[in-house]
Design an enzyme around this catalytic site. Structure first.
Site, PDB file in Angstrom:
ATOM      1  N   HIS A 117      -0.855  -5.701   0.682  1.00 25.48           N
ATOM      2  CA  HIS A 117      -0.810  -5.413   2.126  1.00 25.48           C
ATOM      3  C   HIS A 117      -1.044  -3.930   2.440  1.00 25.48           C
ATOM      4  O   HIS A 117      -0.133  -3.167   2.708  1.00 25.48           O
ATOM      5  CB  HIS A 117       0.434  -5.970   2.812  1.00 25.48           C
ATOM      6  CG  HIS A 117       1.754  -5.786   2.120  1.00 25.48           C
ATOM      7  ND1 HIS A 117       2.237  -4.566   1.717  1.00 25.48           N
ATOM      8  CD2 HIS A 117       2.718  -6.693   1.806  1.00 25.48           C
ATOM      9  CE1 HIS A 117       3.425  -4.706   1.186  1.00 25.48           C
ATOM     10  NE2 HIS A 117       3.737  -5.997   1.227  1.00 25.48           N
TER      11      HIS A 117
ATOM     12  N   ALA B 179       9.589  -8.578   8.728  1.00 20.26           N
ATOM     13  CA  ALA B 179       9.905  -9.394   7.550  1.00 20.26           C
ATOM     14  C   ALA B 179       8.809 -10.422   7.311  1.00 20.26           C
ATOM     15  O   ALA B 179       8.923 -11.577   7.710  1.00 20.26           O
ATOM     16  CB  ALA B 179      11.254 -10.074   7.735  1.00 20.26           C
ATOM     17  N   GLY B 180       7.743 -10.008   6.659  1.00 20.53           N
ATOM     18  CA  GLY B 180       6.646 -10.925   6.421  1.00 20.53           C
ATOM     19  C   GLY B 180       6.007 -11.338   7.731  1.00 20.53           C
ATOM     20  O   GLY B 180       6.118 -10.644   8.753  1.00 20.53           O
TER      21      GLY B 180
ATOM     22  N   HIS C 232      12.800  -6.277   0.858  1.00 16.50           N
ATOM     23  CA  HIS C 232      13.228  -6.593  -0.509  1.00 16.50           C
ATOM     24  C   HIS C 232      14.613  -5.999  -0.758  1.00 16.50           C
ATOM     25  O   HIS C 232      14.875  -4.837  -0.402  1.00 16.50           O
ATOM     26  CB  HIS C 232      12.228  -6.038  -1.523  1.00 16.50           C
ATOM     27  CG  HIS C 232      10.895  -6.705  -1.480  1.00 16.50           C
ATOM     28  ND1 HIS C 232      10.341  -7.342  -2.564  1.00 16.50           N
ATOM     29  CD2 HIS C 232       9.992  -6.847  -0.475  1.00 16.50           C
ATOM     30  CE1 HIS C 232       9.162  -7.844  -2.236  1.00 16.50           C
ATOM     31  NE2 HIS C 232       8.928  -7.540  -0.965  1.00 16.50           N
TER      32      HIS C 232
ATOM     33  N   ASP D 194       1.031 -13.063   3.916  1.00  9.70           N
ATOM     34  CA  ASP D 194       2.414 -12.645   3.653  1.00  9.70           C
ATOM     35  C   ASP D 194       3.358 -13.587   4.402  1.00  9.70           C
ATOM     36  O   ASP D 194       4.380 -13.177   4.962  1.00  9.70           O
ATOM     37  CB  ASP D 194       2.631 -11.190   4.083  1.00  9.70           C
ATOM     38  CG  ASP D 194       3.901 -10.582   3.491  1.00  9.70           C
ATOM     39  OD1 ASP D 194       4.425 -11.143   2.512  1.00  9.70           O
ATOM     40  OD2 ASP D 194       4.375  -9.558   4.019  1.00  9.70           O
TER      41      ASP D 194
ATOM     42  N   GLN E 253       0.697  -7.250  14.066  1.00 13.87           N
ATOM     43  CA  GLN E 253       2.069  -6.756  13.978  1.00 13.87           C
ATOM     44  C   GLN E 253       2.182  -5.736  12.847  1.00 13.87           C
ATOM     45  O   GLN E 253       2.827  -4.702  13.011  1.00 13.87           O
ATOM     46  CB  GLN E 253       3.043  -7.918  13.712  1.00 13.87           C
ATOM     47  CG  GLN E 253       3.001  -9.034  14.730  1.00 13.87           C
ATOM     48  CD  GLN E 253       3.440  -8.601  16.101  1.00 13.87           C
ATOM     49  OE1 GLN E 253       4.243  -7.682  16.257  1.00 13.87           O
ATOM     50  NE2 GLN E 253       2.926  -9.273  17.128  1.00 13.87           N
TER      51      GLN E 253
ATOM     52  N   ASP F 126      -2.338  -9.674  11.613  1.00 10.12           N
ATOM     53  CA  ASP F 126      -1.554 -10.415  12.599  1.00 10.12           C
ATOM     54  C   ASP F 126      -1.255  -9.573  13.835  1.00 10.12           C
ATOM     55  O   ASP F 126      -0.559 -10.027  14.744  1.00 10.12           O
ATOM     56  CB  ASP F 126      -0.250 -10.920  11.982  1.00 10.12           C
ATOM     57  CG  ASP F 126       0.681  -9.791  11.531  1.00 10.12           C
ATOM     58  OD1 ASP F 126       0.249  -8.620  11.502  1.00 10.12           O
ATOM     59  OD2 ASP F 126       1.853 -10.082  11.207  1.00 10.12           O
TER      60      ASP F 126
ATOM     61  N   HIS G 237       4.449  -1.525  -2.205  1.00 14.76           N
ATOM     62  CA  HIS G 237       5.857  -1.167  -2.014  1.00 14.76           C
ATOM     63  C   HIS G 237       6.157   0.095  -2.829  1.00 14.76           C
ATOM     64  O   HIS G 237       7.066   0.112  -3.659  1.00 14.76           O
ATOM     65  CB  HIS G 237       6.771  -2.315  -2.431  1.00 14.76           C
ATOM     66  CG  HIS G 237       6.827  -3.417  -1.422  1.00 14.76           C
ATOM     67  ND1 HIS G 237       7.618  -3.362  -0.288  1.00 14.76           N
ATOM     68  CD2 HIS G 237       6.154  -4.590  -1.349  1.00 14.76           C
ATOM     69  CE1 HIS G 237       7.450  -4.462   0.421  1.00 14.76           C
ATOM     70  NE2 HIS G 237       6.558  -5.226  -0.185  1.00 14.76           N
TER      71      HIS G 237
ATOM     72  N   ARG H  62      -2.590  16.633   3.399  1.00 15.94           N
ATOM     73  CA  ARG H  62      -2.404  17.326   2.113  1.00 15.94           C
ATOM     74  C   ARG H  62      -2.051  16.395   0.965  1.00 15.94           C
ATOM     75  O   ARG H  62      -2.012  16.820  -0.180  1.00 15.94           O
ATOM     76  CB  ARG H  62      -1.322  18.403   2.253  1.00 15.94           C
ATOM     77  CG  ARG H  62      -1.735  19.524   3.206  1.00 15.94           C
ATOM     78  CD  ARG H  62      -0.634  20.579   3.337  1.00 15.94           C
ATOM     79  NE  ARG H  62      -1.040  21.639   4.241  1.00 15.94           N
ATOM     80  CZ  ARG H  62      -0.903  21.589   5.560  1.00 15.94           C
ATOM     81  NH1 ARG H  62      -0.366  20.522   6.123  1.00 15.94           N
ATOM     82  NH2 ARG H  62      -1.299  22.603   6.314  1.00 15.94           N
TER      83      ARG H  62
END
Length: 413
Positions: free
Chosen positions: A216, A307-308, A143, A273, A249, A247, A195, A227
């Protein structure tokens, strides 16, 4: 007119029922009954015998693109048609087009495109997912940081529109206050957390304010440590729905296994995604001021950032079954029922049940996708040995019209 289909076996309420007659009228399941007990009139009216396993159509709450189109680059209804058709061939009968972090004008254009789809009663599009721009710079992923910002009144007005179907918004709780989360939820918006680099206590307060999901799981969020439980710890502990990208990945198979054992199929849902590469032959596709390249099953920007994905929902399901050893019945729940419940559309999709849309897929004994039905009509059929790009549709003209394949899009180079 009622259509009667005799199926070899069908998944209903988590159990396999053999030799069932599915009766469909106007795209809706009207009856499900065992073949020996239906009337002679119904038996005489059976139009097709479906061999294999029938499962609910897949529901994907995170679809950035498909068919060569990125929603951010071309936020139009024509783009949505292309995306939906690209994913339909892989069994996704319901999806939430996803707009990632962008400027306010693009957000509003995307909302207008979704409004058109909803007004047009598009068979697959149930709403919209705004993933950002109210995220964490530290966990931004791909992003663009120049667009990451607080949530403004103008954005709130867009997210709370009543003509967008179901709205899902992903936010970082360190960038969006609990009062804002409460306001979004009060308008029926589903708030997911992601995110984010927020500590556990901040995440907990966001959940108390009404956030009900995580975007995700494990990716782009504060990790679980000895902790500091972080966002991952909060997601695993609370009764919330977590999307996960299977996937191989984004998440190690053993990490997926741990999440499944912790959350179970009713709180863990499969998402793709997916970027524009799904359903397209292109290896390299423009992405804002850069590009995303596909290498095998991995998508990256030039600096190597993940990237996705180029994952489709059937691939997510088969990866879960074949590599994580999740039972097909549970994987089906993760691909259909759980996202339907999370997205508040379970009254009309997500299961094979009377009164719900006749959206379903047919798998053979090796769990290979053989047929895709949308509202009771066969859209795709695959012969043995087909590749993921080989489409054998009963009515190619109708599918071309449905998909909008070949429609031009204004890509942002």
């Amino acid at each position: 007119m009622i259509t009667h289909l005799l199926v070899e076996k069908v998944l209903v309420d988590g159990a396999w029922l053999p030799n069932q007659v599915l009766s469909i009228e106007n795209g809706i399941f009207k009856n499900i009954a065992s073949y020996p007990y239906v009337s002679d009139e119904v038996k005489a009216g059976i139009s097709q015998h479906i061999k294999g396993a029938v499962l609910p159509g897949y529901i994907d709450t995170q679809v950035n693109g498909g068919g060569g189109v990125m929603f951010n680059h071309a936020p139009t209804y024509e783009s949505l048609k292309v995306m939906a058709a690209a994913h339909l061939q892989f069994g996704t009968t319901t999806l939430f087009p996803t707009l990632i972090t962008d400027d306010i004008d693009t957000i509003e254009q995307a909302a207008n495109a979704i409004s058109q789809a909803i007004a047009d009663n598009h068979a697959s599009i149930a709403g919209v997912h705004f993933e950002g721009p109210h995220l964490s710079i530290e966990k931004k992923g791909v992003h663009l940081p120049c667009y990451i910002r607080k949530l403004s009144k103008r954005e709130m007005a867009t997210y709370t529109r009543k003509d967008l179907g179901q709205v899902l918004v992903t936010v970082a709780p360190e960038n969006v206050s609990c009062d804002v989360i409460r306001e979004l939820v009060s308008h029926g918006v589903i708030v997911a957390l992601g995110h984010s680099n927020a500590p556990f206590d901040v995440v907990e307060k966001a959940i108390e304010a009404g956030a009900s999901g995580f975007t995700h799981l494990f990716n782009a969020m504060s990790p679980l440590t000895s902790r500091e439980p972080g966002m991952v710890g909060a997601a695993m502990l609370h009764n919330s729905t977590c999307g996960i990208i299977v996937d191989h990945q984004h998440v190690h198979p053993k990490t997926v296994e741990l999440a499944f054992k912790t959350k179970g199929p009713s709180e863990l849902m499969l998402v793709t995604d997916a970027m524009a590469h799904v359903g397209a032959s292109d290896k390299r596709i423009a992405f804002f001021d850069t590009h995303i390249t596909r290498t095998g099953d991995k998508l990256t920007t030039p600096d190597g950032t993940l990237a996705g994905s180029c994952l489709d929902m059937h691939g997510a399901l088969t990866n879960s079954v074949n590599d994580i050893n999740i039972a097909l019945e549970d994987a089906s729940m993760m691909a259909s029922t759980t996202p339907a419940v999370f997205a508040k559309i379970h009254d009309r999709v997500g299961d094979i049940a009377i009164g719900k849309a006749a959206n379903f897929v047919v798998l053979d004994s090796a769990n290979t996708l053989r047929q895709v039905y949308l509202q009771g009509t066969k859209q795709f059929a695959y012969s043995a040995g087909h590749s993921s790009c080989d489409i054998n549709c009963d009515n190619n003209d109708d599918i071309a019209q449905l998909s909008g394949f070949g429609a031009s899009s204004d890509s942002r180079e």
